[in-house]
Design a protein around this motif. Sequence first.
Motif, PDB file in Angstrom:
ATOM      1  N   LEU A  75     -16.298  31.863 -10.364  1.00 45.84           N
ATOM      2  CA  LEU A  75     -14.982  32.255 -10.861  1.00 45.84           C
ATOM      3  C   LEU A  75     -13.876  31.645 -10.002  1.00 45.84           C
ATOM      4  CD1 LEU A  75     -15.579  36.002 -11.754  1.00 45.84           C
ATOM      5  CD2 LEU A  75     -14.960  34.188 -13.362  1.00 45.84           C
ATOM      6  N   ARG A  76     -14.112  31.633  -8.678  1.00 43.58           N
ATOM      7  CA  ARG A  76     -13.101  31.063  -7.783  1.00 43.58           C
ATOM      8  C   ARG A  76     -12.927  29.569  -8.034  1.00 43.58           C
ATOM      9  NH1 ARG A  76     -15.689  34.087  -3.419  1.00 43.58           N
ATOM     10  NH2 ARG A  76     -14.539  36.013  -3.035  1.00 43.58           N
ATOM     11  N   ARG A  77     -14.058  28.886  -8.348  1.00 43.78           N
ATOM     12  CA  ARG A  77     -13.982  27.444  -8.565  1.00 43.78           C
ATOM     13  C   ARG A  77     -13.364  27.088  -9.910  1.00 43.78           C
ATOM     14  NH1 ARG A  77     -19.175  27.488  -6.079  1.00 43.78           N
ATOM     15  NH2 ARG A  77     -20.209  27.361  -8.113  1.00 43.78           N
ATOM     16  N   MET A  78     -13.371  28.029 -10.832  1.00 43.80           N
ATOM     17  CA  MET A  78     -12.788  27.759 -12.142  1.00 43.80           C
ATOM     18  C   MET A  78     -11.281  27.561 -11.994  1.00 43.80           C
ATOM     19  SD  MET A  78     -14.776  30.445 -14.624  1.00 43.80           S
ATOM     20  CE  MET A  78     -13.790  29.965 -16.053  1.00 43.80           C
ATOM     21  N   PRO A  79     -10.744  26.490 -12.558  1.00 46.54           N
ATOM     22  CA  PRO A  79      -9.313  26.225 -12.383  1.00 46.54           C
ATOM     23  C   PRO A  79      -8.449  27.299 -13.034  1.00 46.54           C
ATOM     24  CG  PRO A  79     -10.271  24.751 -14.030  1.00 46.54           C
ATOM     25  CD  PRO A  79     -11.405  25.490 -13.402  1.00 46.54           C
ATOM     26  N   GLU A 122       9.582  34.570  -5.435  1.00 47.13           N
ATOM     27  CA  GLU A 122       8.847  34.594  -4.166  1.00 47.13           C
ATOM     28  C   GLU A 122       8.429  33.176  -3.794  1.00 47.13           C
ATOM     29  OE1 GLU A 122       7.907  37.139  -2.172  1.00 47.13           O
ATOM     30  OE2 GLU A 122       8.384  38.928  -3.355  1.00 47.13           O
ATOM     31  N   VAL A 123       8.329  32.920  -2.498  1.00 49.69           N
ATOM     32  CA  VAL A 123       7.801  31.638  -2.028  1.00 49.69           C
ATOM     33  C   VAL A 123       6.285  31.692  -2.067  1.00 49.69           C
ATOM     34  CG1 VAL A 123       7.661  30.035  -0.081  1.00 49.69           C
ATOM     35  CG2 VAL A 123       9.803  31.275  -0.532  1.00 49.69           C
ATOM     36  N   ARG A 124       5.654  30.666  -2.633  1.00 51.65           N
ATOM     37  CA  ARG A 124       4.187  30.555  -2.593  1.00 51.65           C
ATOM     38  C   ARG A 124       3.797  29.992  -1.232  1.00 51.65           C
ATOM     39  NH1 ARG A 124       0.940  29.160  -7.725  1.00 51.65           N
ATOM     40  NH2 ARG A 124       2.202  29.914  -9.461  1.00 51.65           N
ATOM     41  N   ARG A 125       3.309  30.840  -0.353  1.00 48.52           N
ATOM     42  CA  ARG A 125       2.949  30.444   1.006  1.00 48.52           C
ATOM     43  C   ARG A 125       1.534  29.839   1.036  1.00 48.52           C
ATOM     44  NH1 ARG A 125       7.377  29.908   4.074  1.00 48.52           N
ATOM     45  NH2 ARG A 125       8.851  31.625   3.718  1.00 48.52           N
ATOM     46  N   ASN A 126       1.252  29.144   2.156  1.00 46.15           N
ATOM     47  CA  ASN A 126      -0.064  28.506   2.350  1.00 46.15           C
ATOM     48  C   ASN A 126      -0.426  27.607   1.169  1.00 46.15           C
ATOM     49  OD1 ASN A 126      -0.737  29.743   4.885  1.00 46.15           O
ATOM     50  ND2 ASN A 126      -1.075  31.655   3.759  1.00 46.15           N
ATOM     51  N   THR A 127       0.565  26.968   0.588  1.00 42.59           N
ATOM     52  CA  THR A 127       0.339  26.098  -0.564  1.00 42.59           C
ATOM     53  C   THR A 127       0.920  24.727  -0.245  1.00 42.59           C
ATOM     54  OG1 THR A 127       0.468  27.998  -2.056  1.00 42.59           O
ATOM     55  CG2 THR A 127       0.707  25.818  -3.042  1.00 42.59           C
ATOM     56  N   ALA A 128       0.053  23.753  -0.064  1.00 37.65           N
ATOM     57  CA  ALA A 128       0.466  22.413   0.360  1.00 37.65           C
ATOM     58  C   ALA A 128       0.535  21.462  -0.830  1.00 37.65           C
ATOM     59  CB  ALA A 128      -0.506  21.871   1.409  1.00 37.65           C
ATOM     60  N   PHE A 129       1.640  20.740  -0.940  1.00 42.00           N
ATOM     61  CA  PHE A 129       1.778  19.713  -1.971  1.00 42.00           C
ATOM     62  C   PHE A 129       0.771  18.601  -1.698  1.00 42.00           C
ATOM     63  CE2 PHE A 129       3.449  15.538  -3.085  1.00 42.00           C
ATOM     64  CZ  PHE A 129       3.745  15.687  -4.434  1.00 42.00           C
ATOM     65  N   ASP A 130       0.119  18.138  -2.766  1.00 44.12           N
ATOM     66  CA  ASP A 130      -0.873  17.074  -2.638  1.00 44.12           C
ATOM     67  C   ASP A 130      -0.410  15.798  -3.329  1.00 44.12           C
ATOM     68  OD1 ASP A 130      -3.360  16.230  -1.661  1.00 44.12           O
ATOM     69  OD2 ASP A 130      -4.294  16.502  -3.619  1.00 44.12           O
ATOM     70  N   SER A 131      -0.011  15.913  -4.599  1.00 38.63           N
ATOM     71  CA  SER A 131       0.411  14.738  -5.363  1.00 38.63           C
ATOM     72  C   SER A 131       1.098  15.216  -6.640  1.00 38.63           C
ATOM     73  CB  SER A 131      -0.787  13.857  -5.716  1.00 38.63           C
ATOM     74  OG  SER A 131      -1.682  14.562  -6.573  1.00 38.63           O
ATOM     75  N   TYR A 132       1.673  14.272  -7.362  1.00 36.78           N
ATOM     76  CA  TYR A 132       2.189  14.593  -8.692  1.00 36.78           C
ATOM     77  C   TYR A 132       1.981  13.401  -9.600  1.00 36.78           C
ATOM     78  CZ  TYR A 132       6.510  11.761  -8.580  1.00 36.78           C
ATOM     79  OH  TYR A 132       7.409  10.722  -8.560  1.00 36.78           O
ATOM     80  N   ASN A 135      -4.276  27.913   0.593  1.00 34.82           N
ATOM     81  CA  ASN A 135      -5.088  28.712   1.515  1.00 34.82           C
ATOM     82  C   ASN A 135      -6.078  27.854   2.290  1.00 34.82           C
ATOM     83  OD1 ASN A 135      -3.770  31.010   0.436  1.00 34.82           O
ATOM     84  ND2 ASN A 135      -5.199  30.979  -1.288  1.00 34.82           N
ATOM     85  N   VAL A 136      -6.826  28.492   3.170  1.00 39.52           N
ATOM     86  CA  VAL A 136      -7.796  27.769   3.992  1.00 39.52           C
ATOM     87  C   VAL A 136      -8.944  27.232   3.148  1.00 39.52           C
ATOM     88  CG1 VAL A 136      -7.254  29.000   6.108  1.00 39.52           C
ATOM     89  CG2 VAL A 136      -8.955  29.958   4.540  1.00 39.52           C
ATOM     90  N   THR A 137      -9.156  27.823   1.972  1.00 39.72           N
ATOM     91  CA  THR A 137     -10.235  27.377   1.090  1.00 39.72           C
ATOM     92  C   THR A 137      -9.859  26.127   0.313  1.00 39.72           C
ATOM     93  OG1 THR A 137      -9.402  28.910  -0.579  1.00 39.72           O
ATOM     94  CG2 THR A 137     -11.208  29.681   0.811  1.00 39.72           C
ATOM     95  N   GLN A 138      -8.581  25.692   0.455  1.00 37.18           N
ATOM     96  CA  GLN A 138      -8.101  24.486  -0.226  1.00 37.18           C
ATOM     97  C   GLN A 138      -8.270  24.563  -1.745  1.00 37.18           C
ATOM     98  OE1 GLN A 138      -6.780  21.330   1.616  1.00 37.18           O
ATOM     99  NE2 GLN A 138      -6.290  23.288   2.572  1.00 37.18           N
ATOM    100  N   ASP A 139      -8.073  25.748  -2.291  1.00 35.07           N
ATOM    101  CA  ASP A 139      -8.151  25.908  -3.742  1.00 35.07           C
ATOM    102  C   ASP A 139      -7.098  25.031  -4.416  1.00 35.07           C
ATOM    103  OD1 ASP A 139     -10.021  27.851  -3.234  1.00 35.07           O
ATOM    104  OD2 ASP A 139      -8.597  29.519  -3.398  1.00 35.07           O
ATOM    105  N   ARG A 140      -7.511  24.413  -5.494  1.00 32.72           N
ATOM    106  CA  ARG A 140      -6.568  23.551  -6.217  1.00 32.72           C
ATOM    107  C   ARG A 140      -5.646  24.391  -7.084  1.00 32.72           C
ATOM    108  NH1 ARG A 140     -10.207  18.344  -8.248  1.00 32.72           N
ATOM    109  NH2 ARG A 140     -10.861  17.676  -6.163  1.00 32.72           N
ATOM    110  N   LYS A 141      -4.372  24.070  -7.022  1.00 36.41           N
ATOM    111  CA  LYS A 141      -3.366  24.729  -7.851  1.00 36.41           C
ATOM    112  C   LYS A 141      -2.583  23.649  -8.585  1.00 36.41           C
ATOM    113  CE  LYS A 141      -4.139  28.871  -5.999  1.00 36.41           C
ATOM    114  NZ  LYS A 141      -4.686  29.998  -6.751  1.00 36.41           N
ATOM    115  N   THR A 142      -2.261  23.928  -9.825  1.00 31.66           N
ATOM    116  CA  THR A 142      -1.495  22.974 -10.624  1.00 31.66           C
ATOM    117  C   THR A 142      -0.221  23.644 -11.124  1.00 31.66           C
ATOM    118  OG1 THR A 142      -3.518  21.880 -11.349  1.00 31.66           O
ATOM    119  CG2 THR A 142      -1.537  21.461 -12.646  1.00 31.66           C
TER     120      THR A 142
END
Length: 658
Positions: free
Chosen positions: A32-36, A173-183, A200-207
């Motif tokens: 479930l966590r890996r599901m986008p 709210e600010v989304r913390r622990n969220t690093a920009f990767d690309s666009y 987060n530390v798990t490097q979950d992908r967010k779009t």
Amino acid sequence: MAPAAVLDKPAEDQISEDRMETAECVDRLSLLRRMPEAPAQCQVCVVGAGPAGLMLACNLGRWGIKVEIVDDRADQTPVGRQVFPVKTSADGLQPKTIETFRQMRLADPLLQRGVRVYDISFWSSTPEEPLHRLGREIHYPPVIDVLDPYILLVHQGMVESLFIEDLKKRGYEVRRNTAFDSYSVCDNKNGPLQVNCRANVTQDRKTILTQYLVGCDGAHSKVRKSIPEAKPIGMSQPSVWGVLDGELITDFPDIWSKTLVYSQEYGSILIIPRERNMTRFYIELKGNPKVDRHQFGQEFVMQRAKDIMAPFEVNWKYIEWFGRYQIGQRVASRFCDNHMRAFLAGDASHTHSPKAAQGMNTSMHDAWNLGWKLNLAARGLAKQTLLASYEEERRKIALDLANFDYEHANQIAGGDAVALAENFKTNVRFISGIGAEYAENALNMVEAQTWVMGEAKPGCLLPPAKVTRYLDSNPVDIQLDIPMLGQFRIFLLMWDVHQSRVFLETFCQALASKDSLVSQLSAAASISYAKQPRSPAPEDIYLRPERYTAVSHLFTFGLITTMPKSEIEITDLPALFQDSRWTFYLDNIPEQDTRGSLCTNKWLGSLGPGEVAIVNVRPDGYVGSIGRWDSSIDESGEEAAKWLDQYYDRFLQLPIAA
């Protein structure tokens, strides 16, 4: 009763089955966590929650734009003692920035907590001559026409907290622990940008799917690196400086002034008073053949400060922060991509030394300039020329700042107090913020037939002026009175309203015509704000923003006259100005002005008895255009309305039907 086979099952077999079931549950959770996740959707995605990013998000949020703010840090810039070194924070607000916070109704907490610096002093020593004061200067002399003629020293963390609190009030709210990767850009040029992040530390992908992307992510900006055309151009200087923040124990007399101390033998110190009884030292670390510059530790830097300040005692009750940096000036070759969908602001687009107290100020004014343009673009009301003006205007300011900073930093290091004072006087308007001027473009219309005799000029900030608000007889600063709602302000100035009545009536009739672009734009803005209203806050019940949107969500009309209040009633005005009663002003209190001048004379230089002038002011407080008409000419009111249409047609448009 349970079957005997189950009753007879050994305990270890039952435990094994339980473990298998637990493992299956863990696997399902991992899957479930890996599901986008479904992509978040917004109109503007802001990367970086420093002063520039938060200023931008705060204003967009206020104006009702759907904004997402992502930041790779776990928390905001802290205020207070740091156990571990963190990135140096900006701390000086210049007069124009204070005015901006006043316009946003956010200045009071900063003014209560900050330290005000009104002067600058210069000290020097040589091996033959002990440390002595060379002189003092007023930081912002009267030639600088500002309400707040001082630097306000407040910690960057305080500024960030102010914005974050305002955003929370409005549901952001600010989304913390969220690093920009690309666009990436959609094949359909009008489709959304896809912003890819890791959380987060798990490097979950967010779009995030967004209409516009703004990189406010600092000097090492990943957004800038994602824009092929945007390359940092500039250089670093060999000199290294240390920074110490802490509470001092000293007998040095000028510790509460901004002070430059130059020692021919040991180098320079720039002293900056700070909040909470602290002082910041910027300490030049002159080259030492025996010491590698990367080994300039805190103890070494503290000792160097003591050497420069001798014979005065310098010790610290505590050190809150220590750091070192190398001076450099860099400006990005582009502040946006070729599609004008991705933008850069703040340190992502320009970097320089911190000693001129310009970084946070310039960064926030990048956002101040860009915010209202993105608001109109997201609502479909902006032509491409409006978005293009961001890079035109702010890159020029960044280049001016880099050039000034290069000279300023070298003169501080050189210890030439006379040269430094002269350089400061030459650039004092720019340093204060009011000298950040924009060239002629679609927004800043300079007409050959317009007599520019006053201080209000296209491409320049609206000068401060004191007037009386007609409705309640309150004296107000006219440049601050109307809250910043993302609107243009259209001021009409005249000596006598009765004498100009025909002009006003024909002007208002022409604006009400179905052919009037101003009227059409107002109608389109009303539809847009009905669908996507400004975000309310609890204090709106006191500020009453609806007073300024009764006529239009896009324009606020103001009327300024020198007539006595006893000679005019609200009912004497055309309907448009009756509905704008909160912005009807009497120009009658020159004695309260910063220059002792009438607003009319200050802005325009002079105005003939039968003349009417119109001053268009952009949502960021800059003058856009100025026009004058002879009200005795029958067609002059219609001509003025056409002139308004022509001005706004340069950069605004009616939304394209979906």
